[in-house]
Design an enzyme around this catalytic site. Structure first.
Site, mmCIF file in Angstrom:
data_model
loop_
_atom_site.group_PDB
_atom_site.id
_atom_site.type_symbol
_atom_site.label_atom_id
_atom_site.label_comp_id
_atom_site.label_asym_id
_atom_site.label_seq_id
_atom_site.Cartn_x
_atom_site.Cartn_y
_atom_site.Cartn_z
ATOM 1 N N LYS A 157 24.786 68.655 -14.181
ATOM 2 C CA LYS A 157 26.088 69.272 -14.412
ATOM 3 C C LYS A 157 26.216 69.735 -15.855
ATOM 4 O O LYS A 157 26.606 70.887 -16.113
ATOM 5 C CB LYS A 157 27.222 68.307 -14.072
ATOM 6 C CG LYS A 157 28.604 68.936 -14.226
ATOM 7 C CD LYS A 157 29.725 67.942 -13.976
ATOM 8 C CE LYS A 157 29.921 67.021 -15.165
ATOM 9 N NZ LYS A 157 31.138 66.186 -15.050
ATOM 10 N N ASP B 287 31.477 69.637 -10.645
ATOM 11 C CA ASP B 287 32.286 68.495 -11.063
ATOM 12 C C ASP B 287 33.118 68.038 -9.872
ATOM 13 O O ASP B 287 32.948 68.523 -8.752
ATOM 14 C CB ASP B 287 33.163 68.847 -12.268
ATOM 15 C CG ASP B 287 34.176 69.950 -11.984
ATOM 16 O OD1 ASP B 287 34.353 70.329 -10.796
ATOM 17 O OD2 ASP B 287 34.817 70.428 -12.939
#
Length: 212
Positions: A124, A142
């Site tokens: 991420k 997320d």
């Protein structure tokens, strides 16, 4: 993992997001890739607003990876204390900075492989750097992106890596970054976790899980 039947049409989702959130962007303040990398580490389990209140003074004191690598653990802990989990975050920033100096002459690398090889950097965080700073197609997942993608039927997975794989198959590569950024904004503002604001959502007619 394939998406389920009844998934929202991708073209309609992309069109809605483009119209609703044309200016969507990363909310962490930064002036260069290194500042965004540090800010992303500090943002774990912390609001972007809180991080943005801490980083100006932080980067005045330690403006680059070499400075952070030489900082004491105690100094950094004090500086980032208000972001929570400050001991772990201070260590992560020091280790990350030292690795950048040792392996990359203090520069932030521009590939997923090199970024995720750095201490404490996952997919991420690497995706955020690639998309925001280097213009590389990237799909950072997320909690907001994962939640809204699930509700739209674009994934049935819960694991972020599996969600990313599903979305990469559904979304045209050239639109990955804008899609993820805009979907995240939609998740923060309308398709919220506890009680989605379906009456305010422009995707209600195509959402297979509206109200969930």
């Amino acid at each position: 993992m394939k998406t389920g039947k009844g998934a929202a049409p991708v073209k309609e989702v992309l069109a809605f997001l483009a119209k609703a959130y044309p200016g969507a962007r990363i909310l962490l303040d930064h002036r260069n890739p290194y500042e965004l990398l540090v800010a992303t580490v500090l943002a774990a389990q912390c609001t972007d607003e809180r991080v943005n209140s801490v980083t100006p003074a932080l980067f005045r004191s330690w403006p680059d990876p070499a400075a952070f690598a030489k900082a004491s653990q105690g100094e950094l802990e004090h500086a980032v204390r208000s972001t929570g989990f400050y001991r772990n975050k201070a260590k992560a920033v020091r280790d990350l900075s030292a690795a950048l100096v040792e392996r990359h002459q203090g520069h932030v690398p521009q590939t997923m492989e090199e970024l995720t090889a750095l201490p404490g950097v996952g997919r991420k965080t690497a995706s955020i750097l690639l998309g925001a700073c280097f213009g590389v197609p990237a799909l950072p997942v997320d909690t907001h992106v994962g939640r809204v993608a699930f509700r739209l039927g674009l994934t049935a997975a819960k694991d972020p890596t599996r969600i990313e794989e599903d979305l990469a198959r559904e979304i045209p590569r050239g639109k990955w970054w804008e899609f993820a950024t805009r979907l995240g904004w939609h998740g923060r503002q309308v398709c919220v976790a506890r009680k989605p604001r379906c009456p305010e959502c422009g995707l209600t007619t195509v959402c297979p899980k509206r109200g969930v």
